[in-house]
Enzyme design. Structure first.
Site, short mmCIF file in Angstrom:
data_model
loop_
_atom_site.label_atom_id
_atom_site.label_comp_id
_atom_site.label_asym_id
_atom_site.label_seq_id
_atom_site.Cartn_x
_atom_site.Cartn_y
_atom_site.Cartn_z
N LYS A 22 0.85 -1.20 0.00
CA LYS A 22 0.00 0.00 0.00
C LYS A 22 0.88 1.25 0.00
CE LYS A 22 -1.67 1.57 4.01
NZ LYS A 22 -1.34 2.97 4.33
N ASN A 23 1.87 1.29 0.87
CA ASN A 23 2.66 2.51 1.02
C ASN A 23 3.64 2.73 -0.12
OD1 ASN A 23 1.17 3.04 3.24
ND2 ASN A 23 2.74 2.45 4.72
N ARG A 92 -3.87 10.94 4.34
CA ARG A 92 -2.73 11.86 4.43
C ARG A 92 -1.82 11.73 3.22
NH1 ARG A 92 0.69 14.20 8.27
NH2 ARG A 92 2.89 13.91 7.81
N CYS A 116 -3.05 20.98 11.97
CA CYS A 116 -2.46 22.14 11.27
C CYS A 116 -1.14 21.67 10.65
CB CYS A 116 -2.22 23.27 12.24
SG CYS A 116 -0.76 22.98 13.23
N ARG A 121 0.84 14.86 13.43
CA ARG A 121 1.16 14.40 12.06
C ARG A 121 1.34 15.61 11.17
NH1 ARG A 121 -1.03 9.02 9.81
NH2 ARG A 121 1.04 9.18 8.91
N PRO A 122 2.28 16.49 11.52
CA PRO A 122 2.53 17.73 10.79
C PRO A 122 3.14 17.46 9.41
CG PRO A 122 4.24 17.37 12.38
CD PRO A 122 3.23 16.29 12.62
N VAL A 123 3.24 18.54 8.62
CA VAL A 123 3.89 18.45 7.30
C VAL A 123 4.96 19.53 7.17
CG1 VAL A 123 1.99 17.33 6.07
CG2 VAL A 123 2.01 19.85 6.33
N ASP A 124 5.46 19.97 8.32
CA ASP A 124 6.45 21.07 8.27
C ASP A 124 7.70 20.70 7.48
OD1 ASP A 124 6.75 19.27 10.50
OD2 ASP A 124 8.47 20.48 11.10
N LEU A 125 8.11 19.43 7.54
CA LEU A 125 9.33 19.03 6.82
C LEU A 125 9.11 19.10 5.31
CD1 LEU A 125 10.34 15.98 9.04
CD2 LEU A 125 11.28 18.30 9.12
N ASP A 311 4.37 0.50 12.11
CA ASP A 311 3.13 -0.03 11.54
C ASP A 311 2.84 -1.45 11.98
OD1 ASP A 311 3.38 1.71 8.33
OD2 ASP A 311 2.91 2.38 10.36
N ARG A 403 -8.79 -0.23 4.26
CA ARG A 403 -7.85 0.75 3.72
C ARG A 403 -6.51 0.11 3.39
NH1 ARG A 403 -6.94 6.18 6.92
NH2 ARG A 403 -5.51 6.28 5.15
C1 EPZ Z 1 4.46 6.88 6.37
O1 EPZ Z 1 3.70 7.97 6.87
C2 EPZ Z 1 3.49 5.71 6.26
N1 EPZ Z 1 2.40 6.05 5.34
C3 EPZ Z 1 2.92 5.38 7.63
O2 EPZ Z 1 2.12 4.21 7.49
C4 EPZ Z 1 4.07 5.06 8.60
O3 EPZ Z 1 3.53 4.86 9.88
C5 EPZ Z 1 5.06 6.24 8.62
O4 EPZ Z 1 5.51 6.52 7.28
C6 EPZ Z 1 6.28 5.92 9.48
O5 EPZ Z 1 6.94 4.80 8.96
C7 EPZ Z 1 2.62 6.03 4.02
O6 EPZ Z 1 3.70 5.72 3.55
C8 EPZ Z 1 1.45 6.37 3.15
P1 EPZ Z 1 6.62 10.13 8.47
P2 EPZ Z 1 4.34 9.47 6.91
O7 EPZ Z 1 6.61 11.43 7.75
O8 EPZ Z 1 5.17 9.68 5.71
C9 EPZ Z 1 6.85 13.32 11.93
C10 EPZ Z 1 0.17 2.89 7.62
O9 EPZ Z 1 -0.33 2.37 8.62
N2 EPZ Z 1 6.78 14.33 10.87
O10 EPZ Z 1 7.74 9.17 8.23
O11 EPZ Z 1 3.23 10.41 7.16
C11 EPZ Z 1 5.56 12.52 12.09
O12 EPZ Z 1 4.64 13.22 12.91
C12 EPZ Z 1 0.70 4.32 7.69
O13 EPZ Z 1 0.33 2.32 6.53
C13 EPZ Z 1 6.99 15.67 11.21
O14 EPZ Z 1 7.23 16.01 12.37
O15 EPZ Z 1 5.25 9.37 8.19
C14 EPZ Z 1 6.04 11.24 12.72
O16 EPZ Z 1 6.18 11.44 14.11
C15 EPZ Z 1 0.34 4.98 9.01
N3 EPZ Z 1 6.93 16.61 10.23
C16 EPZ Z 1 7.43 11.05 12.09
O17 EPZ Z 1 7.81 12.32 11.55
C17 EPZ Z 1 6.68 16.28 8.93
O18 EPZ Z 1 6.65 17.19 8.06
C18 EPZ Z 1 7.48 10.05 10.95
O19 EPZ Z 1 6.47 10.43 10.04
C19 EPZ Z 1 6.47 14.92 8.61
C20 EPZ Z 1 6.53 13.97 9.59
#
Ligand code: EPZ
Length: 427
Positions: A22-23, A92, A116, A121-125, A311, A403
Site C-alpha cells: 500500500k505505502n 494523508r 495544522c 502528524r505535521p507536514v512542516d518538513l 506499523d 484501507r
Molecule cells: C508513512 O507515513 C506511512 N504512510 C505510515 O504508514 C508510517 O507509519 C510512517 O511513514 C512511518 O513509517 C505512508 O507511507 C502512506 P513520516 P508518513 O513522515 O510519511 C513526523 C500505515 O499504517 N513528521 O515518516 O506520514 C511525524 O509526525 C501508515 O500504513 C513531522 O514532524 O510518516 C512522525 O512522528 C500509518 N513533520 C514522524 O515524523 C513532517 O513534516 C514520521 O512520520 C512529517 C513527519
C-alpha cells in the site's frame, strides 16, 4: 457499515500470497504526475486507499483504471493542480502530490491533511523542503498554495538545493525527492528516510529518467532534468501485511507460508519473532513460520527502517498478550499510536501505559467482546487478539481495515480462521 464476527481458537495453516505494498503505491502514484503519459503499475493492491487516491487524481483529470492488480494511469489529461480537502482529509498520503505538481507545473494547491501544518502528524518538513527548493508557500483556508520561482523568463521552475531533514520522514523524503527530480540544478537530501517504499519510488523515478545517486542510503544526490517519461513499474510486496500474517500465525500456534514477499524488508521483524520462540524458514520469496507454544515475552521499541516498524507495533502488542510474562513496547515514531489499548482491554488484556511505553502483562486468556476499530493498524491488532480470544468477538468499523488489507477476512478464512464479514447498522 461492515463488522467482522470472529470465533477464536483456530490455529492458522496453509499458504498465502502477499499483496503489493500500500505505502509503495501511495508513493508511486503521486510521482506519476512528474511526467505526461500512460503509466502501468503492476502488483497494485486493491485497497480503499488506492481507490481514494485514484478518485482524487481522477478529479484532477488523471485517468486511473485498476484491473485486478494492474493500475493504468494516464497523466497526459491532467487539468487541475488542486487536491481538495474532501479527499486529503481521508488519506494523508494525498499530500504527496504537492511536490510533483509544483515541480512539473510550477504551481499546486493541496489541502492540509488534517490538524495544522505543524500539529499532530505535521507536514512542516515537506513545506520547509519545498521552500529550500525555491517554492513560495502560503497557507490559505486550510490549503497549502505552492508556486515555483520564475526561471529567468523561462516560466517557473524549482531550483536544486541542500535539504536536511531534522527527523527521518517517509512522506517528506518522497515529496522532496519528486520535486528535486525536475528542479534546475542539483539537490542534496540528507537524513533521507530509508524505508523500502522510498527506495521503490526512487527506482521508478530513475526509470522515468531522473538522475538520483545514493538510493537506499540517507544521502540522496539528485541532478534535476528537464523532462521525465511514463513507465511500467512493479510494486514491491507489502512488508506490513506480511508481518501481520506472520504474527497471526504465531499467535494461533499454527504454521503458514507467505509467498511473494521480500524477506530482506522484514529482517527486524523476523529477528523479533525468532527471539520470541518462533521457527522461521526463509527460501527465496517465501517465509514459513511455525509456533507450537506461547511466545516468550520480548520487549520491542519501534524505529525507522531497518528497525522494527511502527506499523507493526499494535500487532506485536497483540502477540505479547499471549506471552507468559511481562514485556514492554515503546513507539519512538509517534507519540499517540496506542488507541488499540482500550479496545484490547475489553478483550481481557492487561496493558498499562507509561508515557509512550506500553507494559503488557501477558498470559491471560482473552475472551470475546465487541470492539471498535479506530485506525488501520490498531484494527489489525484487534483481529489478531480476537483470533485467540475465547468465544465470539465483533469488530466494528472494519472500513479502517479495508484501507490497508485486501479482503483480509477471506484470506484468513482460507488459512482456517473462523471469521466472517457482516453488514450492520451499528456505527
Ligand atoms: C508513512 O507515513 C506511512 N504512510 C505510515 O504508514 C508510517 O507509519 C510512517 O511513514 C512511518 O513509517 C505512508 O507511507 C502512506 P513520516 P508518513 O513522515 O510519511 C513526523 C500505515 O499504517 N513528521 O515518516 O506520514 C511525524 O509526525 C501508515 O500504513 C513531522 O514532524 O510518516 C512522525 O512522528 C500509518 N513533520 C514522524 O515524523 C513532517 O513534516 C514520521 O512520520 C512529517 C513527519
Amino acid at each position: 457499515m461492515d463488522k467482522f464476527v470472529i470465533y477464536g481458537g483456530k490455529p492458522l495453516s496453509g499458504r498465502i500470497a502477499i499483496s503489493g505494498a500500500k505505502n509503495a503505491s501511495l508513493a508511486l502514484m503521486p510521482a506519476t504526475l512528474l511526467a505526461q503519459g500512460v503509466f502501468h503499475l503492476h502488483n497494485t493492491p486493491n485497497l480503499r486507499d488506492v481507490w481514494t487516491l485514484s478518485r482524487m487524481l481522477g478529479e484532477m483529470g488523471v485517468h486511473c483504471e485498476l484491473n485486478g492488480q494492474d493500475l493504468f494511469m494516464d497523466t497526459s489529461t491532467l487539468t487541475s493542480f488542486e487536491a481538495p480537502y474532501e479527499h486529503v482529509k481521508k488519506m494523508r498520503a494525498s499530500f504527496h502530490v504537492l511536490g510533483p505538481l509544483v515541480a512539473r507545473y510550477g504551481q499546486a494547491k493541496v489541502s492540509l491533511p488534517g490538524g495544522c501544518a505543524w500539529g499532530p502528524r505535521p507536514v512542516d518538513l515537506h513545506l520547509k523542503g519545498l521552500e529550500k527548493l525555491g517554492a513560495e508557500i502560503t497557507l490559505e483556508a486550510g490549503y497549502v498554495v505552492a508556486k515555483a520561482p520564475s526561471n529567468n523568463g523561462n516560466g517557473a521552475r524549482l531550483r536544486g538545493a541542500k535539504v536536511h531533514f531534522d527527523i527521518s520522514s517517509v512522506g517528506a523524503t518522497e515529496n522532496i525527492m519528486s520535486a528535486a527530480a525536475l528542479a534546475k540544478g542539483t539537490t542534496l537530501i540528507t537524513n533521507a528516510a530509508l524505508e523500502p517504499e522510498v527506495t521503490a519510488q526512487a527506482r521508478m523515478l530513475v526509470k522515468m529518467g531522473a538522475k538520483i545517486e545514493g538510493i537506499g542510503t540517507s544521502t540522496l544526490e539528485i541532478e534535476g532534468v528537464d523532462e521525465l517519461k511514463a513507465v511500467t513499474e512493479e510494486t514491491i510486496p507489502d512488508r506490513i501485511e506480511a508481518g501481520t500474517f506472520l504474527i497471526a500465525a504465531a499467535m494461533t500456534r499454527g504454521k503458514i507460508t507467505l509467498e511473494k514477499t521480500n524477506p530482506y524488508h522484514l529482517s527486524a521483524v523476523i529477528a523479533k519473532l525468532e527471539e520470541a520462540g518462533c521457527e522461521i524458514d526463509v527460501t527465496g520469496e517465501e517465509i514459513t513460520i511455525a509456533m507450537n507454544d506461547a511466545p516468550k515475552p520480548v520487549d520491542m521499541t519501534t524505529a525507522v527502517y531497518p528497525g522494527f516498524p511502527t506499523d507493526l507495533q499494535a500487532q506485536w502488542m497483540a502477540f505479547m498478550l499471549c506471552a507468559n510474562g511481562t514485556s514492554k513496547i515503546t513507539d519512538t515514531i509517534y507519540t499517540d499510536r496506542f488507541k488499540h489499548v482500550p479496545e484490547l482491554l475489553r478483550l481481557g488484556a492487561d496493558v498499562e501505559m507509561l508515557d509512550n511505553t506500553a507494559i503488557i502483562n501477558g498470559g491471560k486468556q482473552l475472551s470475546g467482546a465487541t470492539v471498535m476499530s479506530t485506525d488501520l493498524r490498531a484494527s489489525a491488532s484487534l483481529i489478531l487478539a480476537a483470533l485467540v480470544a475465547e468465544d465470539r468477538s465483533e469488530i466494528l468499523r472494519v472500513y479502517h481495515l479495508d484501507r490497508g488489507y485486501e479482503a483480509i477476512e477471506k484470506r484468513l478464512q482460507a488459512l482456517g480462521a473462523n471469521i466472517r464479514r457482516e453488514r450492520t447498522a451499528e456505527f
